[in-house]
Design a protein around this motif. Sequence first.
Motif, PDB file in Angstrom:
ATOM      1  N   HIS A 173     -19.996  42.398  13.526  1.00  0.00           N
ATOM      2  CA  HIS A 173     -19.469  41.189  13.663  1.00  0.00           C
ATOM      3  C   HIS A 173     -20.492  39.984  14.159  1.00  0.00           C
ATOM      4  O   HIS A 173     -21.869  40.225  15.275  1.00  0.00           O
ATOM      5  CB  HIS A 173     -18.514  41.396  14.434  1.00  0.00           C
ATOM      6  CG  HIS A 173     -17.236  42.192  13.672  1.00  0.00           C
ATOM      7  ND1 HIS A 173     -16.276  42.659  14.357  1.00  0.00           N
ATOM      8  CD2 HIS A 173     -17.230  42.657  12.624  1.00  0.00           C
ATOM      9  CE1 HIS A 173     -15.928  43.046  13.329  1.00  0.00           C
ATOM     10  NE2 HIS A 173     -16.109  43.331  12.662  1.00  0.00           N
ATOM     11  N   CYS A 174     -20.756  38.960  13.636  1.00  0.00           N
ATOM     12  CA  CYS A 174     -21.006  37.258  14.509  1.00  0.00           C
ATOM     13  C   CYS A 174     -20.666  36.559  14.380  1.00  0.00           C
ATOM     14  O   CYS A 174     -19.631  36.264  14.423  1.00  0.00           O
ATOM     15  CB  CYS A 174     -22.224  37.794  13.615  1.00  0.00           C
ATOM     16  SG  CYS A 174     -21.730  36.889  11.947  1.00  0.00           S
ATOM     17  N   LEU A 175     -20.992  36.208  15.209  1.00  0.00           N
ATOM     18  CA  LEU A 175     -20.587  34.249  16.063  1.00  0.00           C
ATOM     19  C   LEU A 175     -21.016  33.025  15.530  1.00  0.00           C
ATOM     20  O   LEU A 175     -22.115  33.135  15.193  1.00  0.00           O
ATOM     21  CB  LEU A 175     -20.275  33.855  17.424  1.00  0.00           C
ATOM     22  CG  LEU A 175     -20.068  32.224  17.937  1.00  0.00           C
ATOM     23  CD1 LEU A 175     -18.572  32.907  17.895  1.00  0.00           C
ATOM     24  CD2 LEU A 175     -20.697  32.559  19.525  1.00  0.00           C
TER      25      LEU A 175
ATOM     26  N   GLU B  27     -15.332  31.059  14.533  1.00  0.00           N
ATOM     27  CA  GLU B  27     -15.414  31.857  14.251  1.00  0.00           C
ATOM     28  C   GLU B  27     -16.541  33.082  14.008  1.00  0.00           C
ATOM     29  O   GLU B  27     -17.595  33.477  14.541  1.00  0.00           O
ATOM     30  CB  GLU B  27     -15.134  31.060  12.426  1.00  0.00           C
ATOM     31  CG  GLU B  27     -13.845  29.681  12.249  1.00  0.00           C
ATOM     32  CD  GLU B  27     -12.557  30.348  12.855  1.00  0.00           C
ATOM     33  OE1 GLU B  27     -12.028  31.646  12.565  1.00  0.00           O
ATOM     34  OE2 GLU B  27     -11.474  29.730  13.432  1.00  0.00           O
ATOM     35  N   TYR B  28     -15.810  34.174  13.791  1.00  0.00           N
ATOM     36  CA  TYR B  28     -16.403  35.051  13.729  1.00  0.00           C
ATOM     37  C   TYR B  28     -16.249  35.663  12.285  1.00  0.00           C
ATOM     38  O   TYR B  28     -15.209  35.131  11.501  1.00  0.00           O
ATOM     39  CB  TYR B  28     -15.680  36.622  14.288  1.00  0.00           C
ATOM     40  CG  TYR B  28     -15.547  36.576  16.128  1.00  0.00           C
ATOM     41  CD1 TYR B  28     -16.703  36.710  16.983  1.00  0.00           C
ATOM     42  CD2 TYR B  28     -15.333  35.185  16.574  1.00  0.00           C
ATOM     43  CE1 TYR B  28     -17.366  36.236  18.355  1.00  0.00           C
ATOM     44  CE2 TYR B  28     -15.234  35.360  18.573  1.00  0.00           C
ATOM     45  CZ  TYR B  28     -16.426  35.500  18.971  1.00  0.00           C
ATOM     46  OH  TYR B  28     -16.082  35.292  20.231  1.00  0.00           O
TER      47      TYR B  28
ATOM     48  N   ILE C 166     -13.347  41.866  17.003  1.00  0.00           N
ATOM     49  CA  ILE C 166     -13.650  40.820  17.341  1.00  0.00           C
ATOM     50  C   ILE C 166     -14.852  41.967  18.168  1.00  0.00           C
ATOM     51  O   ILE C 166     -14.393  41.409  19.138  1.00  0.00           O
ATOM     52  CB  ILE C 166     -13.783  39.896  17.214  1.00  0.00           C
ATOM     53  CG1 ILE C 166     -12.899  38.906  15.932  1.00  0.00           C
ATOM     54  CG2 ILE C 166     -14.942  39.118  17.148  1.00  0.00           C
ATOM     55  CD1 ILE C 166     -12.204  38.047  15.725  1.00  0.00           C
TER      56      ILE C 166
ATOM     57  N   CYS D 286     -19.595  41.453  18.879  1.00  0.00           N
ATOM     58  CA  CYS D 286     -19.990  41.163  18.628  1.00  0.00           C
ATOM     59  C   CYS D 286     -21.201  41.848  19.301  1.00  0.00           C
ATOM     60  O   CYS D 286     -22.455  41.830  19.307  1.00  0.00           O
ATOM     61  CB  CYS D 286     -20.556  39.318  18.711  1.00  0.00           C
ATOM     62  SG  CYS D 286     -19.396  39.246  17.308  1.00  0.00           S
TER      63      CYS D 286
END
Length: 149
Positions: free
Chosen positions: A88-90, A124-125, A147, A149
């Motif tokens: 997952h990333c921002l 958002e993610y 979520i 990261c």
Amino acid sequence: MSTTLIWTIVLVIAVIVEAITIDLVSIWFGIGAIGALICDFLGIHEVVQVIVFAAISIICILVTRPLAKKYLRGNTVKTNLDRIIGKHCLVTEVITADQKGEVKVMGNLWAATSLNNVTIPAGEYAEVVSIEGSHVVVKKLDKGEDISC
């Protein structure tokens, strides 16, 4: 030139090519040449020798190649880049259909495009789906997804 010499040359060439490539590309033709040599020693006609050569080679390819590829492939070692796939990333800069944005994955910033050209606003993610060249392809996470990261 005698057929014995021809089949011997085919066998030697197949073995040499196999020894050089070590990729199982010609060993079956060597086995087919051995079958043809046996036919030659038994005095069987040259046309039948060619048919035996082709049949044995094709049967060997069809039977053993899939097994050999499966067991001789070895373990695929992921590179450091591969490990970000699925993470997952921002989103740090908006990603649109027309413009690459930017995401932060495992502490590193990457240029990013979205899967199916969906707009993803900053903050958002998303999840990294793949790496294409020097940028990542991401998909927007649903609100209910975990979520991290």
